[in-house]
Design an enzyme around this catalytic site. Structure first.
Site, PDB file in Angstrom:
ATOM      1  N   GLY A 105       0.777  -1.239   0.000  1.00  0.00           N
ATOM      2  CA  GLY A 105       0.000   0.000   0.000  1.00  0.00           C
ATOM      3  C   GLY A 105       0.803   1.281   0.000  1.00  0.00           C
ATOM      4  N   SER A 106       2.107   1.214  -0.378  1.00  0.00           N
ATOM      5  CA  SER A 106       2.876   2.465  -0.349  1.00  0.00           C
ATOM      6  C   SER A 106       2.384   3.439  -1.430  1.00  0.00           C
ATOM      7  CB  SER A 106       4.376   2.190  -0.504  1.00  0.00           C
ATOM      8  OG  SER A 106       4.670   1.676  -1.768  1.00  0.00           O
ATOM      9  N   ASN A 107       1.972   2.925  -2.580  1.00  0.00           N
ATOM     10  CA  ASN A 107       1.432   3.824  -3.612  1.00  0.00           C
ATOM     11  C   ASN A 107       0.105   4.427  -3.180  1.00  0.00           C
ATOM     12  OD1 ASN A 107       3.029   3.977  -6.259  1.00  0.00           O
ATOM     13  ND2 ASN A 107       3.184   1.823  -5.668  1.00  0.00           N
ATOM     14  N   LYS A 156     -13.262 -16.766  -8.135  1.00  0.00           N
ATOM     15  CA  LYS A 156     -12.919 -15.561  -8.909  1.00  0.00           C
ATOM     16  C   LYS A 156     -14.162 -14.727  -9.234  1.00  0.00           C
ATOM     17  CE  LYS A 156      -8.780 -16.302 -11.519  1.00  0.00           C
ATOM     18  NZ  LYS A 156      -8.226 -16.892 -12.714  1.00  0.00           N
ATOM     19  N   ARG A 182      -4.500  -8.715  -9.152  1.00  0.00           N
ATOM     20  CA  ARG A 182      -5.369  -9.601  -9.930  1.00  0.00           C
ATOM     21  C   ARG A 182      -5.737  -8.910 -11.225  1.00  0.00           C
ATOM     22  NH1 ARG A 182      -7.396 -13.575  -6.562  1.00  0.00           N
ATOM     23  NH2 ARG A 182      -6.934 -13.098  -4.392  1.00  0.00           N
ATOM     24  N   HIS A 200       2.479   0.286 -13.143  1.00  0.00           N
ATOM     25  CA  HIS A 200       3.220  -0.968 -13.279  1.00  0.00           C
ATOM     26  C   HIS A 200       4.716  -0.655 -13.246  1.00  0.00           C
ATOM     27  CE1 HIS A 200       4.008  -5.076 -14.340  1.00  0.00           C
ATOM     28  NE2 HIS A 200       4.870  -4.642 -15.247  1.00  0.00           N
TER      29      HIS A 200
HETATM   30  C1  GAR Z   1       4.113  -1.507  -7.024  1.00  0.00           C
HETATM   31  O1  GAR Z   1       5.475  -1.585  -7.383  1.00  0.00           O
HETATM   32  C2  GAR Z   1       3.243  -1.541  -8.263  1.00  0.00           C
HETATM   33  O2  GAR Z   1       3.818  -0.866  -9.354  1.00  0.00           O
HETATM   34  C3  GAR Z   1       3.149  -3.024  -8.520  1.00  0.00           C
HETATM   35  O3  GAR Z   1       2.989  -3.576  -7.243  1.00  0.00           O
HETATM   36  C4  GAR Z   1       3.690  -2.781  -6.285  1.00  0.00           C
HETATM   37  C5  GAR Z   1       2.774  -2.477  -5.138  1.00  0.00           C
HETATM   38  O4  GAR Z   1       3.449  -1.815  -4.102  1.00  0.00           O
HETATM   39  N1  GAR Z   1       2.081  -3.331  -9.417  1.00  0.00           N
HETATM   40  C6  GAR Z   1       2.131  -4.292 -10.332  1.00  0.00           C
HETATM   41  O5  GAR Z   1       3.089  -5.036 -10.467  1.00  0.00           O
HETATM   42  C7  GAR Z   1       0.890  -4.392 -11.214  1.00  0.00           C
HETATM   43  N2  GAR Z   1       1.115  -5.312 -12.277  1.00  0.00           N
HETATM   44  P1  GAR Z   1       2.623  -1.007  -3.007  1.00  0.00           P
HETATM   45  O6  GAR Z   1       1.559  -1.969  -2.486  1.00  0.00           O
HETATM   46  O7  GAR Z   1       3.628  -0.678  -1.944  1.00  0.00           O
HETATM   47  O8  GAR Z   1       2.019   0.190  -3.640  1.00  0.00           O
END
Ligand code: GAR
Length: 292
Positions: A105-107, A156, A182, A200
């Site tokens: 969840g950092s983003n 699903k 997912r 991504h």
């Molecule tokens: C992030 O690096 C995001 O870009 C990636 O998952 C990570 C989640 O980190 N997403 C993917 O790979 C989507 N295909 P976060 O939970 O700390 O935000």
């Protein structure tokens, strides 16, 4: 949307959350050329016609990949779209976003903290994993969470029905995938076409799917980066809105590279969302003949 031949430009963005601003060293960025429309920005600032004595103009600063409001003859940059308290950004006030995430969840946290000062509110988080760290972040940030039914009760189909329910429950401007691990099936994506955005950690179309940073690292890529894109029915596909990249350092560990890529994400994602919201709201305002 993004012309792949579009050149990368040096990027010195400032992280606006989490303490002192920090430049991201060596980073480069490129944007979909239609993400920000300068005529729309002028319309947002002056309701269409620029006053004769305004001596202000909106310029696209290609070098720094940002839009600036320039005042007076000396080209003093008084405020920038990406800085706090910018006149143009008032157009995004009141926008509502939803977030879908699965893990850390950092983003999500970067989005909430960066967008809040602009009046963009996160009105809900959908998480498909009970106990994920993103849920405690949401609690701390005061964001309402929706957890799926316990795993033994869903397949699903049930889970995707829950996602559809989450998206249908409330009106929103954008739904942001932030580490949602997912694939959303076409029946979920189609009704919300153009309103779902993903980040991504690769320079798409390279390395779609899982473990993107690690695969780029093992392949000894000279540059690694991130892409923000609209979600369509493919995996990590859809029109690209922005991309950021950093050069890999000699002898750098995977951990170090990963944390530098995440820093790019935490800045680029909220900025891109702000730009997209501003663009759409300006366009809507113009369609309504200048009404807000
Ligand atoms: C992030 O690096 C995001 O870009 C990636 O998952 C990570 C989640 O980190 N997403 C993917 O790979 C989507 N295909 P976060 O939970 O700390 O935000």
């Amino acid at each position: 949307m993004l012309d792949q031949s579009r050149t990368w430009t040096p990027w010195q963005p400032w992280q606006e959350w989490g303490g002192r601003p920090t430049p991201i060293e060596g980073a480069e960025i490129r944007w979909a050329s239609n993400l920000i429309n300068l005529d729309d920005a002028r319309a947002a600032l002056w309701g269409g016609a620029e006053p004769e004595d305004a001596r202000m103009s909106v310029v696209w600063d290609e070098q720094h990949a940002r839009m600036s409001v320039v005042r007076g003859e000396q080209d003093t940059q008084t405020s920038v779209v990406w800085g706090a308290n910018d006149a143009q950004m008032s157009v995004v006030r009141g926008a509502k976003i939803l977030v879908l995430g699965s893990g850390n969840g950092s983003n999500f946290e970067a989005l909430v903290k960066t967008l809040r000062p602009y009046g963009v509110e996160c009105i809900g988080l959908f998480c498909d994993r009970a106990g994920a760290l993103i849920l405690s972040r949401a609690q701390r940030l005061g964001v309402r969470c929706v957890e799926p039914p316990p795993p033994q009760e869903w397949d699903k189909r049930t889970l995707n029905d829950a996602v559809t329910g989450f998206l249908e429950q409330q009106s929103f401007d954008l739904a942001l995938l932030a580490g949602y691990m997912r694939v959303l099936p076409p029946r979920v994506v189609r009704p919300f076409s153009g309103k779902i955005v993903n980040i991504h950690p690769s320079i798409l179309p390279d390395y779609p799917g899982l473990d993107a940073i690690r695969r780029a690292y093992l392949a000894k890529e000279a540059w690694v980066g991130v892409s923000v894109h609209l979600v369509d029915e493919g995996v990590d596909e859809g029109p690209i809105l922005s991309q950021g990249r950093i050069p890999r350092h000699d002898g750098e560990s995977l951990d170090s590279l990963e944390s530098r890529v995440h820093r790019i994400e935490h800045t680029l994602y909220p900025w891109t969302v702000l730009a997209l919201l501003a663009q759409r709201r300006c366009a809507r305002r113009n369609d309504l003949g200048g009404e807000s």
